[in-house]
Design a protein around this motif. Structure first.
Motif, PDB file in Angstrom:
ATOM      1  N   HIS A  15       6.868   4.456   7.321  1.00  0.00           N
ATOM      2  CA  HIS A  15       5.655   3.670   7.080  1.00  0.00           C
ATOM      3  C   HIS A  15       4.451   4.551   6.736  1.00  0.00           C
ATOM      4  O   HIS A  15       3.307   4.160   7.009  1.00  0.00           O
ATOM      5  N   ASN A  16       4.683   5.709   6.146  1.00  0.00           N
ATOM      6  CA  ASN A  16       3.570   6.444   5.556  1.00  0.00           C
ATOM      7  C   ASN A  16       3.976   6.989   4.193  1.00  0.00           C
ATOM      8  O   ASN A  16       5.143   6.959   3.804  1.00  0.00           O
ATOM      9  N   HIS A  17       2.990   7.499   3.445  1.00  0.00           N
ATOM     10  CA  HIS A  17       3.238   7.932   2.069  1.00  0.00           C
ATOM     11  C   HIS A  17       4.260   9.065   2.011  1.00  0.00           C
ATOM     12  O   HIS A  17       5.041   9.152   1.049  1.00  0.00           O
ATOM     13  N   GLU A  41       8.232  13.461   8.117  1.00  0.00           N
ATOM     14  CA  GLU A  41       7.337  12.307   8.152  1.00  0.00           C
ATOM     15  C   GLU A  41       8.015  11.133   8.851  1.00  0.00           C
ATOM     16  O   GLU A  41       9.237  10.968   8.790  1.00  0.00           O
ATOM     17  N   THR A  53       7.690   7.660   1.920  1.00  0.00           N
ATOM     18  CA  THR A  53       7.976   7.082   0.607  1.00  0.00           C
ATOM     19  C   THR A  53       8.494   8.162  -0.342  1.00  0.00           C
ATOM     20  O   THR A  53       9.482   7.964  -1.066  1.00  0.00           O
ATOM     21  N   LYS A  54       7.829   9.299  -0.330  1.00  0.00           N
ATOM     22  CA  LYS A  54       8.263  10.410  -1.171  1.00  0.00           C
ATOM     23  C   LYS A  54       9.663  10.878  -0.800  1.00  0.00           C
ATOM     24  O   LYS A  54      10.508  11.125  -1.662  1.00  0.00           O
ATOM     25  N   GLY A  75       0.785  -1.239   0.000  1.00  0.00           N
ATOM     26  CA  GLY A  75       0.000   0.000   0.000  1.00  0.00           C
ATOM     27  C   GLY A  75       0.807   1.274   0.000  1.00  0.00           C
ATOM     28  O   GLY A  75       0.398   2.275  -0.593  1.00  0.00           O
ATOM     29  N   VAL A  76       1.966   1.272   0.677  1.00  0.00           N
ATOM     30  CA  VAL A  76       2.751   2.506   0.795  1.00  0.00           C
ATOM     31  C   VAL A  76       4.148   2.387   0.188  1.00  0.00           C
ATOM     32  O   VAL A  76       4.974   3.295   0.306  1.00  0.00           O
ATOM     33  N   ALA A 120       8.045   2.941   2.024  1.00  0.00           N
ATOM     34  CA  ALA A 120       7.824   3.890   3.108  1.00  0.00           C
ATOM     35  C   ALA A 120       8.754   3.654   4.285  1.00  0.00           C
ATOM     36  O   ALA A 120       8.680   4.362   5.282  1.00  0.00           O
TER      37      ALA A 120
END
Length: 406
Positions: free
Chosen positions: A355-357, A352, A360-361, A100-101, A104
């Motif tokens: 383990h969140n979007h 951030e 990932t960025k 999903g992520v 991340a």
């Protein structure tokens, strides 16, 4: 040559070799970033990291490493360089993603840092410096829940290594983080179907058992230590609302600062599940779904060297206050209790959390490249300290043995 002259010679030699490492990694920064970006754009889950595996093994082969692919797992590898004598240095890469992520947790950067450190050390071997070591790059799949390193340990993969190291991107620069011990369990409740409107009294509701278990654990958290963690997802809660669910499944992670504490928490989780089953009339089956992870046993001698080398590159360690709250788990813990190891967090430019979007960025941003190259250099430079300074490996090993007894 007198003792002072010998010390001066060793210091100058280490400085020269460390400069070779830094120059080599800088010269390969475009290729290293390309590797990281390719892994980032093609996230692959546990034990399915086929593209990343092919990318990393082909690159290492191109660079002259002797690569054993799919050893001992389908998406793991072992790459070697140098004569098989002297100190055996293990550098570890990860490259699996999260569902999903994507990346991340920044495993694309972990792979880049590991390959970067390996290239720097290869250049030292090629320079024929007179410090003797054999370089081993371990490609370890399925860190995100699958315990790839645990399975590789069972196959004896790390037996020959004298030291092992890897590093992990994070919002903080924490050289000696608290990596928790962890176990994973799947709990399945079995009941009996019935028509939810016409005759619900004929059914035994497995979803009710799952919800009761979830609530039991939620109440348990009030009496848990602040460093303990239990978290879960409901994997299965039935098919349709008009059918009383005969099956429900929970997936739990249990974490604590020691293996002993995890074992105790698992038994408390089992009691929560048994109580839920008894209250609802269901049966319960609780099984471990992956190898247990040990807490990371950071080697103090090695991490002190890493810190000094990182500082020489301009890295500042201002985030150690976050050590007490920013805690996670990794299968690198299992490596660290069989071999002297380090697994520092290094800081990339993001607010951030992993383990969140947003993370990932950040893992794909240009700003993350300098800290990733710096940690690669710091790991490789730490190796040079150990292999070139007489008696230092013995200090590492002594500290390792003492840590296992404490």
């Amino acid at each position: 040559m007198g003792e002072i002259d010998c010390i001066y010679f060793r210091v100058k030699m280490k400085e020269k070799l460390k400069q070779i490492i830094c120059d080599t990694i800088d010269s390969k920064k475009v290729e290293l970033n390309n590797i990281s970006q390719e892994i980032l754009k093609n996230p692959e889950l546990n034990f399915k990291e086929f593209k990343a595996h092919a990318l990393l093994t082909s690159y290492l082969e191109k660079e002259g490493f002797e690569v054993s692919k799919s050893t001992p797992l389908e998406t793991s590898f072992i790459a070697r360089y140098g004569k098989k004598e002297g100190i055996k240095v293990g550098v570890i890469c990860e490259y699996d993603a999260l569902p999903g992520v994507g990346h991340a947790c920044g495993h694309n950067l972990i792979a880049e840092a590991g390959i970067g450190a390996a290239l720097g050390l290869k250049a030292v071997i090629d320079s024929k410096p007179g410090c003797n070591f054999h370089l081993i790059v371990y490609g370890t799949p399925a860190e995100e829940g699958g315990g790839g390193k645990c399975l590789m340990i069972e196959k004896g993969v790390f037996d020959e290594a004298d030291i092992c190291m890897m590093s992990h991107p994070a919002p903080y620069e924490i050289p000696n983080p608290i990596w928790l011990a962890s176990s994973q369990y799947r709990i399945v409740f079995t009941g009996k179907t019935a028509h939810a409107a016409a005759a619900p009294w004929e059914g035994i509701n497995a979803l009710d058992a799952a919800v009761a278990c979830y609530n039991n654990v939620s109440m348990l958290r009030q009496q848990m230590k602040p460093t303990n963690r239990i978290h879960c997802t409901i994997v299965d809660g039935g098919e349709r609302p008009n059918i009383i669910p005969e099956r429900a499944e929970l997936f739990y992670f249990v974490r604590a600062q020691t293996d002993k504490e995890v074992a105790s928490m698992v038994e408390r989780l089992r009691a929560c599940a048994e109580g839920a089953a008894q209250a609802t009339g269901c049966t319960m089956d609780m099984k471990q779904s992956a190898p247990s992870w040990s807490a990371v046993n950071t080697n103090q001698v090695m991490i002190d060297l890493y810190i000094e080398n990182a500082k020489s590159l301009g890295v500042s360690f201002e985030d150690d206050h976050a050590r007490e709250t920013f805690q996670a788990a990794t299968d690198m813990g299992n490596v660290s209790v069989v071999k002297p190891s380090i697994h520092p967090y290094y800081k990339i430019q993001t607010e951030e959390i992993n383990h969140n979007h947003g993370f990932t960025k950040a893992a794909g941003s240009a700003e993350s490249q300098l800290p990733t190259l710096n940690t690669a250099k710091s790991m490789a430079m730490t190796v040079i300290d150990i292999v070139c300074e007489e008696g230092l490996l013995q200090k590492v090993q002594k500290g390792f043995k003492e840590s296992l007894l404490s």
